[in-house]
Design a protein around this motif. Structure first.
Motif, PDB file in Angstrom:
ATOM      1  N   ALA A   1     -31.309 -30.132   5.714  1.00 50.50           N
ATOM      2  CA  ALA A   1     -30.739 -29.998   4.374  1.00 50.50           C
ATOM      3  C   ALA A   1     -31.173 -31.103   3.431  1.00 50.50           C
ATOM      4  N   THR A   2     -31.457 -32.302   3.968  1.00 50.39           N
ATOM      5  CA  THR A   2     -31.659 -33.465   3.098  1.00 50.39           C
ATOM      6  C   THR A   2     -32.975 -34.206   3.322  1.00 50.39           C
ATOM      7  N   GLY A   3     -33.620 -33.980   4.455  1.00 53.09           N
ATOM      8  CA  GLY A   3     -34.796 -34.769   4.801  1.00 53.09           C
ATOM      9  C   GLY A   3     -34.477 -36.119   5.405  1.00 53.09           C
ATOM     10  N   VAL A   4     -33.200 -36.380   5.656  1.00 58.01           N
ATOM     11  CA  VAL A   4     -32.775 -37.675   6.196  1.00 58.01           C
ATOM     12  C   VAL A   4     -32.641 -37.574   7.723  1.00 58.01           C
ATOM     13  N   SER A   5     -33.490 -38.281   8.434  1.00 58.11           N
ATOM     14  CA  SER A   5     -33.418 -38.335   9.890  1.00 58.11           C
ATOM     15  C   SER A   5     -32.489 -39.469  10.317  1.00 58.11           C
ATOM     16  N   PRO A   6     -32.067 -39.503  11.577  1.00 52.20           N
ATOM     17  CA  PRO A   6     -31.194 -40.590  12.024  1.00 52.20           C
ATOM     18  C   PRO A   6     -31.768 -41.975  11.768  1.00 52.20           C
ATOM     19  N   GLU A   7     -33.087 -42.111  11.856  1.00 54.08           N
ATOM     20  CA  GLU A   7     -33.706 -43.419  11.653  1.00 54.08           C
ATOM     21  C   GLU A   7     -33.556 -43.916  10.215  1.00 54.08           C
ATOM     22  N   LYS A   8     -33.344 -43.003   9.278  1.00 57.28           N
ATOM     23  CA  LYS A   8     -33.215 -43.379   7.877  1.00 57.28           C
ATOM     24  C   LYS A   8     -31.778 -43.703   7.477  1.00 57.28           C
ATOM     25  N   VAL A   9     -30.821 -43.438   8.354  1.00 59.63           N
ATOM     26  CA  VAL A   9     -29.409 -43.696   8.039  1.00 59.63           C
ATOM     27  C   VAL A   9     -29.169 -45.203   8.022  1.00 59.63           C
ATOM     28  N   THR A  10     -28.593 -45.693   6.931  1.00 64.11           N
ATOM     29  CA  THR A  10     -28.329 -47.122   6.794  1.00 64.11           C
ATOM     30  C   THR A  10     -27.280 -47.589   7.788  1.00 64.11           C
ATOM     31  N   ALA A  11     -26.212 -46.806   7.933  1.00 61.81           N
ATOM     32  CA  ALA A  11     -25.167 -47.152   8.902  1.00 61.81           C
ATOM     33  C   ALA A  11     -24.437 -45.896   9.330  1.00 61.81           C
ATOM     34  N   LEU A  12     -24.101 -45.856  10.613  1.00 58.81           N
ATOM     35  CA  LEU A  12     -23.275 -44.794  11.176  1.00 58.81           C
ATOM     36  C   LEU A  12     -21.843 -45.295  11.241  1.00 58.81           C
ATOM     37  N   LEU A  13     -20.901 -44.484  10.749  1.00 62.57           N
ATOM     38  CA  LEU A  13     -19.477 -44.826  10.749  1.00 62.57           C
ATOM     39  C   LEU A  13     -18.773 -43.828  11.665  1.00 62.57           C
ATOM     40  N   PRO A  14     -18.567 -44.210  12.932  1.00 63.58           N
ATOM     41  CA  PRO A  14     -18.096 -43.269  13.947  1.00 63.58           C
ATOM     42  C   PRO A  14     -16.588 -43.349  14.170  1.00 63.58           C
ATOM     43  N   ALA A  15     -16.140 -42.581  15.158  1.00 64.44           N
ATOM     44  CA  ALA A  15     -14.763 -42.713  15.637  1.00 64.44           C
ATOM     45  C   ALA A  15     -14.629 -44.003  16.442  1.00 64.44           C
ATOM     46  N   ASN A  16     -13.430 -44.595  16.411  1.00 64.25           N
ATOM     47  CA  ASN A  16     -13.191 -45.872  17.095  1.00 64.25           C
ATOM     48  C   ASN A  16     -12.715 -45.639  18.531  1.00 64.25           C
ATOM     49  N   LEU A  17     -13.575 -45.015  19.318  1.00 68.57           N
ATOM     50  CA  LEU A  17     -13.289 -44.820  20.733  1.00 68.57           C
ATOM     51  C   LEU A  17     -13.717 -46.074  21.495  1.00 68.57           C
ATOM     52  N   VAL A  18     -13.507 -46.091  22.799  1.00 66.19           N
ATOM     53  CA  VAL A  18     -13.875 -47.285  23.560  1.00 66.19           C
ATOM     54  C   VAL A  18     -15.368 -47.564  23.377  1.00 66.19           C
ATOM     55  N   ARG A  19     -15.701 -48.848  23.298  1.00 62.69           N
ATOM     56  CA  ARG A  19     -17.054 -49.239  22.901  1.00 62.69           C
ATOM     57  C   ARG A  19     -18.161 -48.682  23.816  1.00 62.69           C
ATOM     58  N   PRO A  20     -18.051 -48.741  25.154  1.00 65.17           N
ATOM     59  CA  PRO A  20     -19.154 -48.216  25.968  1.00 65.17           C
ATOM     60  C   PRO A  20     -19.439 -46.748  25.691  1.00 65.17           C
ATOM     61  N   LEU A  21     -18.398 -45.959  25.456  1.00 65.58           N
ATOM     62  CA  LEU A  21     -18.589 -44.531  25.196  1.00 65.58           C
ATOM     63  C   LEU A  21     -19.305 -44.310  23.869  1.00 65.58           C
ATOM     64  N   ILE A  22     -18.823 -44.976  22.817  1.00 67.34           N
ATOM     65  CA  ILE A  22     -19.439 -44.814  21.498  1.00 67.34           C
ATOM     66  C   ILE A  22     -20.884 -45.313  21.517  1.00 67.34           C
ATOM     67  N   THR A  23     -21.111 -46.477  22.083  1.00 66.53           N
ATOM     68  CA  THR A  23     -22.456 -47.052  22.098  1.00 66.53           C
ATOM     69  C   THR A  23     -23.439 -46.140  22.821  1.00 66.53           C
ATOM     70  N   MET A  24     -23.039 -45.631  23.977  1.00 66.88           N
ATOM     71  CA  MET A  24     -23.932 -44.786  24.761  1.00 66.88           C
ATOM     72  C   MET A  24     -24.195 -43.453  24.077  1.00 66.88           C
ATOM     73  N   LYS A  25     -23.127 -42.764  23.669  1.00 67.46           N
ATOM     74  CA  LYS A  25     -23.286 -41.423  23.103  1.00 67.46           C
ATOM     75  C   LYS A  25     -24.030 -41.442  21.774  1.00 67.46           C
ATOM     76  N   GLU A  26     -23.763 -42.438  20.930  1.00 69.11           N
ATOM     77  CA  GLU A  26     -24.459 -42.483  19.646  1.00 69.11           C
ATOM     78  C   GLU A  26     -25.911 -42.914  19.818  1.00 69.11           C
ATOM     79  N   ARG A  27     -26.165 -43.738  20.811  1.00 72.78           N
ATOM     80  CA  ARG A  27     -27.565 -44.100  21.082  1.00 72.78           C
ATOM     81  C   ARG A  27     -28.331 -42.876  21.575  1.00 72.78           C
ATOM     82  N   GLN A  28     -27.698 -42.081  22.426  1.00 70.62           N
ATOM     83  CA  GLN A  28     -28.326 -40.845  22.888  1.00 70.62           C
ATOM     84  C   GLN A  28     -28.589 -39.893  21.728  1.00 70.62           C
ATOM     85  N   ALA A  29     -27.758 -39.970  20.689  1.00 68.40           N
ATOM     86  CA  ALA A  29     -27.911 -39.109  19.525  1.00 68.40           C
ATOM     87  C   ALA A  29     -28.972 -39.619  18.552  1.00 68.40           C
TER      88      ALA A  29
END
Length: 310
Positions: free
Chosen positions: A221-249
């Protein structure tokens, strides 16, 4: 035919009035043993949580009024309201009093549309923003207030394996006009969601493939890939889960803002908007920066891509 530009304005939030350390969690040792995990607060990101004696309506009204005041919005200009929560009244007879209390508390005398969003669990807010964006982009509405509100009703589930919960609410306006001078505003570039019905009812099954699918839709829709995102603002789940899953994404850890995990805990669906509010207040957000509000639950992912207005 082009759609109307859409803006997210004046995000605000309110937390439970009582702050407590994770050690105040009811039956903490028993909960940790039940989950068969180590008592390792630094690893999980357990810090503080916020408890309230107020109702979810009171939380919603306080946050919503903070948004309206910050935007300098005339209450009569708001023509839509979307209320998000994991816990609406269980009977139809309880719905109208809740809506009336929120409308009256906010002074919204001319809102012609009210919706409740609840089936997306901790993605409720982003699903609500997706709906608001569509309403404004289509021209059906000019200014929609979106508010999410939740509290723990049973203290025995204050701590889950994936998060330490806080009570609170968060809100913003979604409108066809940009921010006024000095106002907090971001252009809503796109929003997307993905679901897998096979795992919607399962616990501990957050699938990064759904995040990748949402990323693909946003990029299309926008031409913006994950690498172009300045910052991701996620859910505040436990850190290992967020770090791993968002890195995989596809999101590097240094682009994923996780500082509120210890400071606030997991405020149900409000986390991404809370994290955006704090980012704007910190002065770290850059003009024309690209910011992704994102949240995953087992079987579903939602994302809203924003660009900070100069």
């Amino acid at each position: 035919m082009s759609s109307t530009p859409v803006f997210l304005l004046s995000p605000r939030y309110v937390l439970g009035e009582t702050e407590e350390p994770y050690t105040a969690v009811e039956d903490l040792a028993e909960r940790v043993a039940q989950y068969a995990i180590p008592m390792a607060p630094r690893t999980w990101g357990w810090g503080s949580f916020f408890r309230t004696a107020r109702t979810t309506v009171e939380l919603a009204v306080e946050s919503g009024n903070a948004t309206l005041d910050a935007a300098g919005a005339d209450r009569s200009s708001v023509d839509g309201l979307i209320v998000c929560s994991s816990s609406f009244p269980g009977t139809v007879d309880g719905h109208a009093p809740l809506v009336g209390a929120v409308l009256n508390g906010l002074g919204l005398t001319r809102a012609s549309f009210t919706a409740g969003v609840t089936l997306n669990r901790c993605n409720n807010l982003l699903a609500g923003l997706h709906t608001a964006r569509a309403l404004v982009a289509s021209g059906a509405h000019r200014l929609v207030l979106v508010v999410t509100t939740d509290k723990i009703l049973d203290e025995s589930v204050r701590l889950e394996k994936f998060a330490l919960f806080s009570d609170g609410a968060a809100s913003c306006l979604v409108g066809a006009a940009g921010p006024g001078p000095g106002g907090d505003g971001l252009a809503v570039l796109a929003s997307a969601g993905a679901q897998d019905p096979a795992v919607l009812g399962l616990r501990d099954q957050i699938d990064s493939r759904l995040a990748i699918a949402v990323n693909a839709d946003l990029e299309h829709a926008t031409g913006v890939s994950p690498e172009k995102v300045t910052a991701l603002l996620p859910a505040n789940l436990v850190r290992p889960l967020i770090t791993m899953k968002e890195r995989q994404a596809g999101f590097a850890p240094d682009r994923t803002r996780t500082g509120n995990i210890e400071r606030l805990g997991h405020c149900f669906a409000a986390d991404p908007l809370i994290n955006l509010t704090d980012l704007l207040a910190s002065g770290d957000a850059v003009d024309d920066g690209l910011y992704l509000l994102a949240s995953s639950v087992p079987g579903a992912r939602h994302g809203v891509l924003l660009r900070k207005c100069p």
